[in-house]
Design a protein around this motif. Sequence first.
Motif, short mmCIF file in Angstrom:
data_model
loop_
_atom_site.label_atom_id
_atom_site.label_comp_id
_atom_site.label_asym_id
_atom_site.label_seq_id
_atom_site.Cartn_x
_atom_site.Cartn_y
_atom_site.Cartn_z
N SER A 1 0.81 -1.22 0.00
CA SER A 1 0.00 0.00 0.00
C SER A 1 0.83 1.26 0.00
O SER A 1 0.30 2.36 -0.19
N SER A 2 2.15 1.13 0.24
CA SER A 2 2.98 2.34 0.26
C SER A 2 3.36 2.74 -1.16
O SER A 2 3.19 1.98 -2.10
N TRP A 3 3.89 3.93 -1.27
CA TRP A 3 4.09 4.55 -2.58
C TRP A 3 5.56 4.43 -3.03
O TRP A 3 6.21 5.41 -3.34
N GLY A 4 6.05 3.23 -3.08
CA GLY A 4 7.41 3.01 -3.56
C GLY A 4 8.49 3.24 -2.52
O GLY A 4 9.67 3.04 -2.78
N VAL A 5 8.09 3.68 -1.33
CA VAL A 5 9.04 3.93 -0.25
C VAL A 5 8.30 3.71 1.07
O VAL A 5 7.11 4.02 1.19
N GLY A 6 8.98 3.15 2.06
CA GLY A 6 8.36 2.94 3.36
C GLY A 6 7.90 4.25 3.97
O GLY A 6 8.55 5.28 3.82
N ASP A 7 6.75 4.23 4.67
CA ASP A 7 6.19 5.48 5.18
C ASP A 7 5.68 5.31 6.61
O ASP A 7 5.91 4.28 7.25
N LEU A 8 4.98 6.33 7.11
CA LEU A 8 4.56 6.34 8.51
C LEU A 8 3.44 5.35 8.77
O LEU A 8 3.30 4.87 9.90
N ALA A 9 2.65 5.01 7.78
CA ALA A 9 1.67 3.94 7.95
C ALA A 9 2.38 2.61 8.08
O ALA A 9 1.99 1.75 8.89
N ASP A 10 3.43 2.42 7.30
CA ASP A 10 4.24 1.21 7.44
C ASP A 10 4.91 1.17 8.82
O ASP A 10 5.04 0.10 9.43
N LEU A 11 5.33 2.32 9.31
CA LEU A 11 5.94 2.39 10.64
C LEU A 11 4.95 1.90 11.69
O LEU A 11 5.32 1.13 12.60
N ALA A 12 3.71 2.33 11.60
CA ALA A 12 2.70 1.88 12.56
C ALA A 12 2.50 0.37 12.48
O ALA A 12 2.39 -0.32 13.50
N GLU A 13 2.48 -0.18 11.25
CA GLU A 13 2.33 -1.63 11.10
C GLU A 13 3.52 -2.37 11.68
O GLU A 13 3.37 -3.42 12.32
N LEU A 14 4.71 -1.84 11.48
CA LEU A 14 5.91 -2.49 12.00
C LEU A 14 5.91 -2.49 13.53
O LEU A 14 6.23 -3.50 14.16
#
Length: 720
Positions: A197-210
């Motif tokens: 779901s991210s836009w080609g680069v890890g983001d703050l939504a990915d941070l929350a999932e991690l």
Amino acid sequence: MSTTTPQTADAPDEALVRLAEAHGVATDFWDFTGAHRAVPAATIRAVLHALGVSAETDDAVAHALADVDDEPWRSALPASLVLRTGSSHELQVHVPDGTPVSVQVRTEDGWRFDLPQLDVWVDPRTVDGVRMGCATFRIPGDLPLGWHEVIAEVGGPDPRTERCALAVTPDRLPEPQLATGRGWGFMAQLYSVRSRSSWGVGDLADLAELTSLFGELGADFLLINPLHAAEPVGHMTPSPYLPVSRRFVNPLYVRPEDIRETAYLSGPQRALVEWAADEVRPAADDPGPIDRDAAWSAKRQALEVIYAAPRSRARQRALDAFRKEQGAGLEDFALWCALTEKYENSEWPDALQDVGSPAVFRARRELADRIDFYVWLQWVADDQLARAQAVAREAGMGLGVMHDLAVGVHPSGADAWSMRSIFAQGMGVGAPPDMYNQQGQNWSQPPWRPDALARTGYAPLRDMARTVLRHAGALRIDHILGLFRLWWIPDGASAADGTYVRYDHEAMVGVLLLEAHRAGAVVIGEDLGTVEPWVRGYLTERGVLGTSVLWFEKDEDGRPILPQEYRRLVLATVNTHDLPPTAGYLAEEHVDLRERLGLLTEPVPKVRLEARRERERMLERLEEQHLLPADPTERQIVEALHAYVVRTPSVLVGVSLTDAVGERRAQNQPGTDQEYPNWKLPLADGAERAVLVEDLPGSARLLSLVAAIRSELGEADRLA
């Protein structure tokens, strides 16, 4: 055995040495081989010039030396005061001899009280033709923690009021408050950890999932790369350690769909956002270098659409409150972004180089809407950072997000522009040669001037720390030795031809501790490299954790030290982002890479033999600790190395996510720029297949490493 290099024709004379020492400029140093080296006079003069001290001639040096003694007497109060709580302080106030003076302290909550004058005699001194006296006042040790102000009312025929900042800081930060007394966590380069779901680069939504996943696995923290701001238009500098601002966030990490207003977009507006995402989402499966410019171009299109959507009164009020809280620093940063956008393909007019110029004042009005846009970006990034930290704590993490603070900023960035007087001009920051970077390093970052920081009451450091710590449970400070001294390199000189400049570490560390205390955060200092012995003791005394990296912890014979010999108050890890992941390091890929890039100054066979000996000695240690089975696999060795670190008394243990998935490629090769794709590689496994956030919960290798760590932690707790 140490040696001393011979004096050269450019050796500094005694007067220049005394002047340099008075301004905290080193005239000699000990290098990583144990050799004592003298700093050339030309380097010393260049550094003094950057500090505003003229030292080009013998007469200039003599005049500057006299000025060193006179300068404190020219003002009633010092530039600023940073004191520890519980300790009283004798304050010397300089006024024309015989002139009455009274001194008050005004605390940050508005409480005022007079300071008592002490019966202390100080001989008067004639300065600039005026006979000056010195009155001594006592600042009590029971002042509350915080940012206060000292006010001196000078009487006589020319009455005046002088003020200076007074920071009262914690004597020591408490140790991490964790359920078991010790904690472990992951370390990741956020941009590299992408989801579908991210836009080609890890983001703050990915941070929350991690943080949610790692919290469920028992981790107490997730250390991520600096999220500092980068260029808003044009090419984005890949290195998170060369930002345009250390205070503000790179909106590249914003997830557009998670902005509340996105849910209320009209159909056509929503389509624009989705079309922009479709341009870059397929890159998630590509193990090749990340294209930040493409990701930001697509994301920026979507963010412009969302920004233009109406906000509710409550949301607008929250934005206004954020803007007011962040104050002039945010306004200047947003203005720099707007100007950079306007002059993307051309040079800025000279009139815009001074943030206080009339031309800049006019630009604030002309670019008001674009300034609003860049303020809004910081607000939505702040909101998503807050969410990530909340998710981390809800998932059971003891600390949550651990942010990283870079050493400095881009010489042409927002901080360097808006705070030009704080930075030393004509200088770059770096490191002298060492065993891993034998040509030295120049990070191309202008250093803060120690004297300018004091004059501002350390406001740039305070504001930066306060903003970064807003949504963090811990802060790692890259190269924390920079709070004590930095290696300044004159423009045009090689990295080896610099010298150290000292900072007021008591003030710098105190300011950071005050802001960390207020945020309830832990501070970790990256104290690797050449460290004066007393520095680590000082940081431990103040409650700042150090850093231990397995491969660097060796005894005098070059053997790995035993687990029980590690320091307790540290974050201990197997590796660091400046080395290949453990699988690659074991395979000597750090030697292969440096040979390929021409970075070695010693014969390749010698370097390779040393790397092989280092690996063999480490395996011997693991066998001594009964951590290896017969004929171990690569995975088993990696797990054994982490178990070894867990056996140390270190209060925090960090696990690189690259080690957990079998990645072999280094994120960064110091000493390179375009020769290697530094800070661009996405997370991948040992076969260079992309590993996404969605893949991590089912990663057998990751789960096996976590099980090994938790098993060893449980055994350590049982034995304790």
